[in-house]
Design an enzyme around this catalytic site. Structure first.
Site, PDB file in Angstrom:
ATOM      1  N   ASP A 283      -2.140  -8.684  11.531  1.00 45.36           N
ATOM      2  CA  ASP A 283      -3.523  -9.084  11.252  1.00 45.36           C
ATOM      3  C   ASP A 283      -3.998 -10.263  12.086  1.00 45.36           C
ATOM      4  OD1 ASP A 283      -3.783  -7.116   9.313  1.00 45.36           O
ATOM      5  OD2 ASP A 283      -2.848  -8.371   7.793  1.00 45.36           O
TER       6      ASP A 283
ATOM      7  N   HIS B 239      -2.396  -8.763   1.767  1.00 45.67           N
ATOM      8  CA  HIS B 239      -1.988  -7.525   2.463  1.00 45.67           C
ATOM      9  C   HIS B 239      -3.075  -7.197   3.492  1.00 45.67           C
ATOM     10  CE1 HIS B 239       0.137  -3.899   3.167  1.00 45.67           C
ATOM     11  NE2 HIS B 239      -0.236  -3.179   2.135  1.00 45.67           N
TER      12      HIS B 239
ATOM     13  N   SER C 136       0.832  -1.218   0.000  1.00 43.55           N
ATOM     14  CA  SER C 136       0.000   0.000   0.000  1.00 43.55           C
ATOM     15  C   SER C 136       0.860   1.260   0.000  1.00 43.55           C
ATOM     16  CB  SER C 136      -0.953  -0.001   1.199  1.00 43.55           C
ATOM     17  OG  SER C 136      -0.270  -0.271   2.399  1.00 43.55           O
TER      18      SER C 136
ATOM     19  N   HIS D 190       5.478 -13.109   7.072  1.00 45.49           N
ATOM     20  CA  HIS D 190       5.741 -11.714   6.685  1.00 45.49           C
ATOM     21  C   HIS D 190       6.905 -11.658   5.714  1.00 45.49           C
ATOM     22  CE1 HIS D 190       6.374  -7.374   6.929  1.00 45.49           C
ATOM     23  NE2 HIS D 190       5.111  -7.344   7.328  1.00 45.49           N
TER      24      HIS D 190
ATOM     25  N   ARG E  77       3.311  -5.125  16.471  1.00 44.28           N
ATOM     26  CA  ARG E  77       1.930  -4.605  16.380  1.00 44.28           C
ATOM     27  C   ARG E  77       0.943  -5.669  16.860  1.00 44.28           C
ATOM     28  NH1 ARG E  77       2.101  -3.038  10.136  1.00 44.28           N
ATOM     29  NH2 ARG E  77       2.894  -5.190  10.139  1.00 44.28           N
TER      30      ARG E  77
HETATM   31  N1  NMX Z   1       0.407 -19.876   5.617  1.00 42.31           N
HETATM   32  C1  NMX Z   1       0.767 -20.787   4.684  1.00 42.31           C
HETATM   33  N2  NMX Z   1       1.791 -20.650   3.860  1.00 42.31           N
HETATM   34  C2  NMX Z   1       2.534 -19.544   4.008  1.00 42.31           C
HETATM   35  C3  NMX Z   1       2.247 -18.566   4.977  1.00 42.31           C
HETATM   36  C4  NMX Z   1       1.123 -18.758   5.796  1.00 42.31           C
HETATM   37  N3  NMX Z   1       0.737 -17.865   6.693  1.00 42.31           N
HETATM   38  N4  NMX Z   1       3.165 -17.581   4.871  1.00 42.31           N
HETATM   39  C5  NMX Z   1       3.990 -17.931   3.865  1.00 42.31           C
HETATM   40  N5  NMX Z   1       3.605 -19.116   3.338  1.00 42.31           N
HETATM   41  C6  NMX Z   1       4.157 -19.798   2.183  1.00 42.31           C
HETATM   42  C7  NMX Z   1       4.013 -18.902   0.962  1.00 42.31           C
HETATM   43  O1  NMX Z   1       2.686 -18.967   0.417  1.00 42.31           O
HETATM   44  C8  NMX Z   1       5.072 -19.447   0.047  1.00 42.31           C
HETATM   45  O2  NMX Z   1       4.577 -20.636  -0.516  1.00 42.31           O
HETATM   46  P1  NMX Z   1       4.906 -21.025  -2.058  1.00 42.31           P
HETATM   47  O3  NMX Z   1       6.388 -21.236  -2.068  1.00 42.31           O
HETATM   48  O4  NMX Z   1       4.126 -22.274  -2.268  1.00 42.31           O
HETATM   49  O5  NMX Z   1       4.485 -19.883  -2.904  1.00 42.31           O
HETATM   50  C9  NMX Z   1       6.176 -19.824   1.040  1.00 42.31           C
HETATM   51  O6  NMX Z   1       5.539 -19.963   2.318  1.00 42.31           O
HETATM   52  C10 NMX Z   1       7.265 -18.789   1.143  1.00 42.31           C
HETATM   53  O7  NMX Z   1       6.663 -17.534   1.421  1.00 42.31           O
HETATM   54  P2  NMX Z   1       7.457 -16.415   2.280  1.00 42.31           P
HETATM   55  O8  NMX Z   1       8.687 -16.050   1.499  1.00 42.31           O
HETATM   56  O9  NMX Z   1       7.643 -16.871   3.672  1.00 42.31           O
HETATM   57  O10 NMX Z   1       6.398 -15.230   2.314  1.00 42.31           O
HETATM   58  P3  NMX Z   1       6.227 -14.012   1.295  1.00 42.31           P
HETATM   59  O11 NMX Z   1       7.222 -12.954   1.641  1.00 42.31           O
HETATM   60  O12 NMX Z   1       6.192 -14.474  -0.106  1.00 42.31           O
HETATM   61  O13 NMX Z   1       4.757 -13.531   1.657  1.00 42.31           O
HETATM   62  C11 NMX Z   1       2.974 -13.036   3.144  1.00 42.31           C
HETATM   63  C12 NMX Z   1       4.479 -12.867   2.859  1.00 42.31           C
HETATM   64  C13 NMX Z   1       2.610 -12.137   4.305  1.00 42.31           C
HETATM   65  C14 NMX Z   1       2.174 -12.600   1.909  1.00 42.31           C
HETATM   66  C15 NMX Z   1       2.714 -14.541   3.479  1.00 42.31           C
HETATM   67  O14 NMX Z   1       3.398 -14.872   4.667  1.00 42.31           O
HETATM   68  C16 NMX Z   1       1.250 -14.851   3.612  1.00 42.31           C
HETATM   69  O15 NMX Z   1       0.581 -15.125   2.612  1.00 42.31           O
HETATM   70  N6  NMX Z   1       0.688 -14.790   4.874  1.00 42.31           N
HETATM   71  C17 NMX Z   1      -0.715 -14.995   5.080  1.00 42.31           C
HETATM   72  C18 NMX Z   1      -1.498 -13.749   4.677  1.00 42.31           C
HETATM   73  C19 NMX Z   1      -1.228 -12.614   5.637  1.00 42.31           C
HETATM   74  O16 NMX Z   1      -1.250 -12.757   6.839  1.00 42.31           O
HETATM   75  N7  NMX Z   1      -0.994 -11.421   5.064  1.00 42.31           N
HETATM   76  C20 NMX Z   1      -0.849 -10.219   5.892  1.00 42.31           C
HETATM   77  C21 NMX Z   1       0.508  -9.534   5.777  1.00 42.31           C
HETATM   78  C22 NMX Z   1       0.618  -8.379   6.718  1.00 42.31           C
HETATM   79  N8  NMX Z   1      -0.155  -7.229   6.286  1.00 42.31           N
HETATM   80  O17 NMX Z   1      -0.746  -6.613   7.104  1.00 42.31           O
HETATM   81  O18 NMX Z   1      -0.171  -6.857   5.119  1.00 42.31           O
HETATM   82  C1  MLT Z   2       2.212  -3.715   6.369  1.00 43.91           C
HETATM   83  O1  MLT Z   2       1.916  -3.194   7.455  1.00 43.91           O
HETATM   84  O2  MLT Z   2       2.244  -3.042   5.328  1.00 43.91           O
HETATM   85  C2  MLT Z   2       2.394  -5.197   6.304  1.00 43.91           C
HETATM   86  O3  MLT Z   2       2.940  -5.689   7.464  1.00 43.91           O
HETATM   87  C3  MLT Z   2       3.041  -5.686   5.043  1.00 43.91           C
HETATM   88  C4  MLT Z   2       4.471  -5.320   4.822  1.00 43.91           C
HETATM   89  O4  MLT Z   2       5.141  -4.637   5.576  1.00 43.91           O
HETATM   90  O5  MLT Z   2       4.985  -5.816   3.770  1.00 43.91           O
END
Ligand code: NMX
Ligand code: MLT
Length: 434
Positions: free
Chosen positions: A372, A271, A241, A317, A326
């Site tokens: 979250d 996100h 964002s 993350h 947070r």
């Molecule tokens: N549950 C299941 N699988 C996960 C999770 C999770 N919570 N977090 C990461 N992975 C998987 C991810 O999908 C990826 O799988 P693949 O290789 O099959 O594509 C693998 O682990 C490696 O991912 P990472 O490098 O650890 O994570 P990345 O930096 O790509 O993504 C998020 C970060 C936050 C998008 C990811 O951890 C996620 O999807 N979390 C769940 C959604 C979430 O909570 N999002 C909120 C983020 C915070 N915010 O406020 O924005």
């Molecule tokens: C945020 O607050 O924007 C989330 O934790 C996602 C991020 O930092 O990539």
């Protein structure tokens, strides 16, 4: 205006530092970029600059060098409140100093002057189908305000580029003042009687929001609103964002266009929307087991989610490698006030079990909770039970950080963003040393 005078005082020295740095050391290499990073969402590529906040993977966010507990302790609070003025946080983000109570109140007073939302914005929102997602409405509400952008008008009148930041700051104060009203209106339009909210100049940002949301426990929710907007405000500049807002703003789009772009990024389930998804997941657990499950039941539920090819929302993350401070701040707030709440107890057990499960699965680089993992639970406790509204609340908070960055980006004359793309063949050639 207090923020204007503070920026004006700091700007010449910062401009000089930046000019000197780029002139004397412009060729210094900051980092390399690998093929994996090019294909991997530019993860960890160092290519943005902000002095407003920094996310340390092993520690979490610092706002102007201060951790969340330090910020919550240092910022001035309204009389009788346990959480600080949101206006004080905005002052800290923009100015880089902890404000006095009077300075925080001066920001709040400026917001009170700008809070009224033009009637056509409400009319625009009312024209949308009833099943429109609140984030769509929120982004549209922000975009509708673009019509009144001072920056856009002055730009077309031939404003000098040294004055961009002043016009940007005017728009930013006007936008951030109106967001709680627009958010509360969307809430009442979607789920209640559609009444237009009213800003009370005697109340601060957090208390006004509590009043406009008409929750029962006004004092408790005002504190939660303050905490929520403060901790969600900024997470350095690479998150989706913030980056979307910065990218759009770098074209000299005004903050209304730019922040609407940021909201559209926040609306994605990886996100900001994860807070809505996370509460849905916790409620799924509660309903499946008729309350707090056993640890074994929860472990199996988590595995079932992973085995069905879904992520566990609220965990993982891109930058952090420890529990998000947070998350910790919100858990502390909940435990101090309603530790026995079923969803708080489930969220706490998830905090114990899910990191183990994610570690066993071995994919997520960070098995710890992010912001979250708990935020929806707190809203739910205070009676805001409509999940799909939660990302709007995240958006009200996020506006503070991205708009502080927007003003400084214009003040420092940051250019239009334009990274370079390559083809797969080019990358294959680079990899083969051709
Ligand atoms: N549950 C299941 N699988 C996960 C999770 C999770 N919570 N977090 C990461 N992975 C998987 C991810 O999908 C990826 O799988 P693949 O290789 O099959 O594509 C693998 O682990 C490696 O991912 P990472 O490098 O650890 O994570 P990345 O930096 O790509 O993504 C998020 C970060 C936050 C998008 C990811 O951890 C996620 O999807 N979390 C769940 C959604 C979430 O909570 N999002 C909120 C983020 C915070 N915010 O406020 O924005
Ligand atoms: C945020 O607050 O924007 C989330 O934790 C996602 C991020 O930092 O990539």
């Amino acid at each position: 205006m207090i923020l204007h005078d503070k920026i004006a005082a700091q700007l010449p020295a910062l401009r000089e530092r930046v000019t000197k740095l780029v002139k004397d050391h412009g060729e210094v290499v900051v980092g390399d970029v690998t093929v994996a990073q090019v294909y991997g969402g530019m993860r960890s590529v160092k290519s943005l600059v902000t002095d407003i906040s920094f996310v340390d993977p092993a520690e979490g966010i610092r706002f102007r060098g201060m951790t969340i507990p330090e910020v919550l302790a240092a910022l001035p609070k309204p009389d009788g409140a346990q959480m600080p003025y949101v206006g004080g946080l905005f002052y800290l983000l923009i100015v880089g100093e902890v404000p006095t109570k009077e300075q925080a109140q001066a920001v709040e007073a400026e917001w009170a002057r700008h809070a009224e939302v033009p009637e056509y914005v409400y009319k625009t929102l009312r024209a949308m189908p009833a099943d429109t997602h609140p984030m769509t409405l929120f982004s549209q509400g922000v975009l509708a305000l673009q019509n009144g952008s001072y920056f856009a008008r002055k730009y077309h009148e031939g404003m000098h580029k040294d004055e961009y930041w002043e016009a940007a700051l005017d728009d930013v104060m006007s936008l951030t003042a109106k967001l709680p009203m627009i958010a509360a209106y969307i809430y009442h339009l979607k789920y209640k009687d559609g009444k237009e909210p009213k800003w009370d100049p005697k109340l601060d940002y957090g208390a006004n929001f509590a009043s406009m949301m008409m929750v029962e426990d006004q004092q408790g929710y005002a504190d939660l609103a303050r905490l929520y907007f403060i901790i969600h405000s900024d997470h350095e500049s690479g998150n989706a964002s913030a980056h979307a807002t910065h990218l759009a703003g770098s074209t000299l789009s005004d903050i209304y266009y730019a922040f609407s772009a940021g909201l559209n990024a926040l609306a994605g389930p990886l996100h900001g929307l994860a807070n809505q998804e996370c509460l849905g997941w916790l409620i799924g657990v509660r309903d499946m087991f008729g309350g707090v499950p056993t640890k074994e039941q929860l472990r199996k539920y988590a595995w079932d989610t992973l085995d069905s090819g879904q992520v566990i929302p609220g965990y993982g993350h891109a930058v952090l490698r420890v529990p998000d401070p947070r998350f910790t701040a919100q858990m502390k707030f909940a435990k101090a006030r309603f530790a026995d709440d079923t969803l708080v107890r489930i969220a706490d057990m998830v905090f114990e079990i899910v990191p183990q499960v994610l570690k066993e699965q071995g994919k997520a680089k960070n098995p710890a909770p992010n912001v979250d993992a708990i935020s929806g639970t707190l809203q739910y406790y205070y009676g805001i039970k409509e999940f799909d509204f939660y990302t709007v609340l995240f958006g009200v908070g996020r506006a503070l950080g991205v708009s502080a960055n927007y003003v400084w980006a214009r003040a420092l004359g940051q250019p239009i963003e334009r990274p370079k793309s390559l083809t797969t063949k080019m990358l294959e050639d680079i990899a083969a040393g051709k």
